[in-house]
Design a protein around this motif. Structure first.
Motif, PDB file in Angstrom:
ATOM      1  N   GLU A 133       1.114  -1.184  -0.030  1.00 26.52           N
ATOM      2  CA  GLU A 133      -0.011   0.050   0.026  1.00 26.52           C
ATOM      3  C   GLU A 133       1.107   1.291   0.077  1.00 26.52           C
ATOM      4  O   GLU A 133       1.968   1.511   0.817  1.00 26.52           O
ATOM      5  CB  GLU A 133      -0.956   0.054   1.125  1.00 26.52           C
ATOM      6  CG  GLU A 133      -2.003   1.285   1.105  1.00 26.52           C
ATOM      7  CD  GLU A 133      -2.988   1.210   2.353  1.00 26.52           C
ATOM      8  OE1 GLU A 133      -3.991   1.914   2.267  1.00 26.52           O
ATOM      9  OE2 GLU A 133      -2.607   0.624   3.430  1.00 26.52           O
ATOM     10  N   PHE A 134       0.523   2.193  -0.836  1.00 34.72           N
ATOM     11  CA  PHE A 134       1.194   3.417  -0.740  1.00 34.72           C
ATOM     12  C   PHE A 134       0.085   4.507  -0.253  1.00 34.72           C
ATOM     13  O   PHE A 134      -1.051   4.419  -0.807  1.00 34.72           O
ATOM     14  CB  PHE A 134       1.571   4.028  -2.309  1.00 34.72           C
ATOM     15  CG  PHE A 134       2.372   2.907  -3.193  1.00 34.72           C
ATOM     16  CD1 PHE A 134       3.671   3.053  -3.145  1.00 34.72           C
ATOM     17  CD2 PHE A 134       1.939   2.069  -4.098  1.00 34.72           C
ATOM     18  CE1 PHE A 134       4.725   2.386  -3.621  1.00 34.72           C
ATOM     19  CE2 PHE A 134       2.892   0.974  -4.660  1.00 34.72           C
ATOM     20  CZ  PHE A 134       4.327   1.288  -4.320  1.00 34.72           C
ATOM     21  N   LEU A 135       0.972   5.276   0.597  1.00 33.26           N
ATOM     22  CA  LEU A 135      -0.013   6.230   1.595  1.00 33.26           C
ATOM     23  C   LEU A 135       0.400   7.637   1.022  1.00 33.26           C
ATOM     24  O   LEU A 135       1.597   7.985   1.198  1.00 33.26           O
ATOM     25  CB  LEU A 135       0.201   5.930   2.891  1.00 33.26           C
ATOM     26  CG  LEU A 135      -0.084   4.584   3.413  1.00 33.26           C
ATOM     27  CD1 LEU A 135       0.715   4.098   4.607  1.00 33.26           C
ATOM     28  CD2 LEU A 135      -1.538   4.433   3.442  1.00 33.26           C
ATOM     29  N   GLN A 179       3.826   0.399   2.775  1.00 34.03           N
ATOM     30  CA  GLN A 179       3.724  -0.618   4.020  1.00 34.03           C
ATOM     31  C   GLN A 179       3.290  -1.984   3.049  1.00 34.03           C
ATOM     32  O   GLN A 179       2.827  -1.689   1.745  1.00 34.03           O
ATOM     33  CB  GLN A 179       2.897  -0.355   4.990  1.00 34.03           C
ATOM     34  CG  GLN A 179       1.464  -0.148   4.863  1.00 34.03           C
ATOM     35  CD  GLN A 179       0.624   0.238   5.795  1.00 34.03           C
ATOM     36  OE1 GLN A 179       1.212   0.977   6.604  1.00 34.03           O
ATOM     37  NE2 GLN A 179      -0.744   0.215   5.847  1.00 34.03           N
ATOM     38  N   VAL A 180       3.615  -3.186   3.482  1.00 33.92           N
ATOM     39  CA  VAL A 180       3.323  -4.347   3.214  1.00 33.92           C
ATOM     40  C   VAL A 180       2.420  -5.217   4.194  1.00 33.92           C
ATOM     41  O   VAL A 180       2.904  -5.269   5.257  1.00 33.92           O
ATOM     42  CB  VAL A 180       4.481  -5.065   2.722  1.00 33.92           C
ATOM     43  CG1 VAL A 180       3.999  -6.579   2.025  1.00 33.92           C
ATOM     44  CG2 VAL A 180       5.308  -4.272   1.625  1.00 33.92           C
ATOM     45  N   TYR A 181       1.286  -5.717   3.628  1.00 37.58           N
ATOM     46  CA  TYR A 181       0.617  -6.599   4.712  1.00 37.58           C
ATOM     47  C   TYR A 181       0.994  -7.888   4.683  1.00 37.58           C
ATOM     48  O   TYR A 181       1.524  -8.612   3.738  1.00 37.58           O
ATOM     49  CB  TYR A 181      -0.888  -6.446   4.263  1.00 37.58           C
ATOM     50  CG  TYR A 181      -1.464  -4.932   4.508  1.00 37.58           C
ATOM     51  CD1 TYR A 181      -1.709  -4.673   5.788  1.00 37.58           C
ATOM     52  CD2 TYR A 181      -1.383  -4.327   3.501  1.00 37.58           C
ATOM     53  CE1 TYR A 181      -2.540  -3.297   5.721  1.00 37.58           C
ATOM     54  CE2 TYR A 181      -1.933  -2.736   3.667  1.00 37.58           C
ATOM     55  CZ  TYR A 181      -2.658  -2.432   4.548  1.00 37.58           C
ATOM     56  OH  TYR A 181      -3.091  -1.430   5.071  1.00 37.58           O
ATOM     57  N   PRO A 182       0.802  -8.475   6.010  1.00 38.10           N
ATOM     58  CA  PRO A 182       1.251 -10.127   6.234  1.00 38.10           C
ATOM     59  C   PRO A 182       0.333 -10.880   5.353  1.00 38.10           C
ATOM     60  O   PRO A 182      -0.934 -10.455   4.957  1.00 38.10           O
ATOM     61  CB  PRO A 182       1.130 -10.279   7.767  1.00 38.10           C
ATOM     62  CG  PRO A 182       0.189  -8.963   8.198  1.00 38.10           C
ATOM     63  CD  PRO A 182       0.217  -7.906   7.097  1.00 38.10           C
ATOM     64  N   THR A 221      -3.294   3.662  -2.056  1.00 35.92           N
ATOM     65  CA  THR A 221      -3.689   2.756  -3.040  1.00 35.92           C
ATOM     66  C   THR A 221      -3.038   1.333  -2.789  1.00 35.92           C
ATOM     67  O   THR A 221      -1.749   1.380  -2.553  1.00 35.92           O
ATOM     68  CB  THR A 221      -3.184   3.136  -4.585  1.00 35.92           C
ATOM     69  OG1 THR A 221      -3.808   2.162  -5.447  1.00 35.92           O
ATOM     70  CG2 THR A 221      -1.653   3.560  -4.487  1.00 35.92           C
ATOM     71  N   ILE A 222      -3.661   0.281  -3.084  1.00 37.06           N
ATOM     72  CA  ILE A 222      -3.369  -1.041  -2.606  1.00 37.06           C
ATOM     73  C   ILE A 222      -3.037  -1.894  -3.805  1.00 37.06           C
ATOM     74  O   ILE A 222      -3.973  -1.850  -4.489  1.00 37.06           O
ATOM     75  CB  ILE A 222      -4.324  -1.864  -1.699  1.00 37.06           C
ATOM     76  CG1 ILE A 222      -4.273  -0.960  -0.289  1.00 37.06           C
ATOM     77  CG2 ILE A 222      -3.530  -3.042  -1.441  1.00 37.06           C
ATOM     78  CD1 ILE A 222      -5.331  -1.523   0.702  1.00 37.06           C
TER      79      ILE A 222
END
Length: 230
Positions: free
Chosen positions: A167-169, A200-203, A181-182
């Motif tokens: 995700e870019f924030l 960030q990167v989600y688990p 945006t994801i």
């Protein structure tokens, strides 16, 4: 009520610009082959452990320092710099006069390049990078991760399935606006973006491994200009 006789235009006058393209088969092969070489070499695995320099909550993150042959290093640097230059040209086309185009020779690739081996339950918290331009590309993205997003009980009913996604924030949530945006990684895809853009990167829970590579770039012209102003 009618739009007849009215001029209506769509504008995007500010905000960060992200470019998505792909890396070559040659670059993908060099990066993946060398990453696996680092893992299998006890000395490189120890000396190239890069976790202390990175935000990731990952067990394995390595720099490529000293792991490429001279020819491999030339190929890696040449393609990454070409892609960073392409980013400035596409940003110029989108943003106009506020963006300066840079050829490869006007950019510096920060070393080392680094690789992230992400496993189930690991994640990368919100962070930004050094330099002016950054990128992330994907060497391995098992299909189980996308299946998890579509079919797993913990994601299939969500309005924001995000297992293993980046995700870019940017900015505040003010309405009539997207503050992020994801994106779902795909092998050989590369995203180029402003280095200070938070991401960030989600688990994920799938028992697989997701492999990504990042590197940063500096603008020689901007650096020289800033030095002259000091």
């Amino acid at each position: 009520m009618s739009l007849l006789g009215r001029d209506v235009t769509w504008t995007r006058d500010f905000g960060p610009y992200i470019v998505k393209t792909t890396i070559s088969d040659e670059l993908h092969g060099i990066l993946l082959r060398t990453a696996n070489k680092i893992r299998k070499n006890k000395k490189l695995k120890k000396t190239n452990d890069y976790r202390h320099r990175l935000a990731g909550n990952l067990k394995e993150e390595y720099s490529y320092e000293g792991a490429f042959t001279k020819e491999e290093e030339r190929i890696v640097e040449e393609e990454f710099l070409w892609l960073a230059s392409l980013y400035t040209k596409m940003s110029k086309a989108a943003n106009g006069s506020d963006t300066e185009v840079r050829e490869s020779k006007h950019l510096i690739m920060h070393k080392p390049v680094w690789v992230n081996f992400m496993k189930a339950g690991e994640w990368n918290p919100s962070h930004s990078h050094a330099g002016d331009i950054s990128c992330v590309t994907y060497l391995k993205v098992p299909p189980e991760i996308e299946k998890e997003n579509k079919f797993a009980e913990h994601t299939k009913h969500s309005n924001t399935p995000s297992a293993g996604r980046i995700e870019f924030l940017y900015g505040d949530d003010i309405g009539y606006h997207k503050s992020g945006t994801i994106r779902m990684p795909v092998v050989k895809d590369i995203y180029l973006f402003p280095a200070k853009l938070k991401h960030q990167v989600y688990p994920f829970k799938s028992k697989v491994e997701r492999v990504s590579v990042s590197v940063n770039f500096a603008d020689r012209v901007k650096a020289a200009r800033n030095l002259r102003l000091k």
